[in-house]
Design a protein around this motif. Structure first.
Motif, PDB file in Angstrom:
ATOM      1  N   VAL A 161     116.749  44.089  18.571  1.00 55.25           N
ATOM      2  CA  VAL A 161     115.522  43.711  17.868  1.00 55.25           C
ATOM      3  C   VAL A 161     114.497  43.309  18.930  1.00 55.25           C
ATOM      4  N   ASP A 162     113.355  43.989  18.940  1.00 51.37           N
ATOM      5  CA  ASP A 162     112.282  43.678  19.906  1.00 51.37           C
ATOM      6  C   ASP A 162     112.807  43.503  21.329  1.00 51.37           C
ATOM      7  N   ASP A 163     113.574  44.471  21.789  1.00 51.87           N
ATOM      8  CA  ASP A 163     114.127  44.492  23.152  1.00 51.87           C
ATOM      9  C   ASP A 163     115.156  43.393  23.429  1.00 51.87           C
ATOM     10  N   HIS A 164     115.635  42.707  22.384  1.00 52.08           N
ATOM     11  CA  HIS A 164     116.668  41.685  22.539  1.00 52.08           C
ATOM     12  C   HIS A 164     117.973  42.219  21.943  1.00 52.08           C
ATOM     13  N   GLN A 165     119.011  42.273  22.767  1.00 49.13           N
ATOM     14  CA  GLN A 165     120.299  42.756  22.286  1.00 49.13           C
ATOM     15  C   GLN A 165     120.909  41.727  21.330  1.00 49.13           C
TER      16      GLN A 165
END
Length: 125
Positions: free
Chosen positions: A32-36
């Motif tokens: 999500v939004d470059d967060h794993q």
């Protein structure tokens, strides 16, 4: 004004595990939004049969402003020691105009013999 949202990856449902016989060795990455948010490494895949579902139930909170985009993406793969891995991806983008995509989403991913569905939901906090 900002919106506080929560994205929850709920399950991965396996229709075809990518193997002709036996269990497939699946690994994944959900973002999500470059967060794993959730992952299973290729070095430690999960053995799953056709028809099985794995519970993920991992969430990530985000705060969004009107001009921003909420990006949800991921991949599910099947490790194959003899050939190339089956590898399928998805990427969804939501905005305030689309009410941030609130609700439940089912993304079907296919590559070769691999056929799975990643299920996630977006809700306000």
């Amino acid at each position: 004004m900002s919106d506080k949202l929560k994205v929850t990856f709920t399950t991965i449902s396996v229709r075809n595990n990518g193997e002709w016989t036996g269990k497939g060795e699946l690994y994944w990455e959900l973002i999500v939004d470059d967060h794993q948010v959730s992952s299973r490494p290729v070095s430690n895949p999960l053995k799953l049969a056709d028809g099985e579902t794995v519970a993920i139930n991992q969430s990530y909170p985000v705060t969004k402003e009107g001009g921003q985009t909420l990006t949800i993406e991921g991949s599910v793969s099947e490790r194959d020691n003899l050939d190339k891995d089956d590898f399928a991806t998805f990427k969804d983008a939501y905005s305030l105009a689309g009410n941030w995509g609130l609700g439940t989403h089912n993304r079907t991913l296919r590559d070769g013999n691999l056929d799975v569905t990643v299920n996630y939901k977006i809700e306000r906090q």
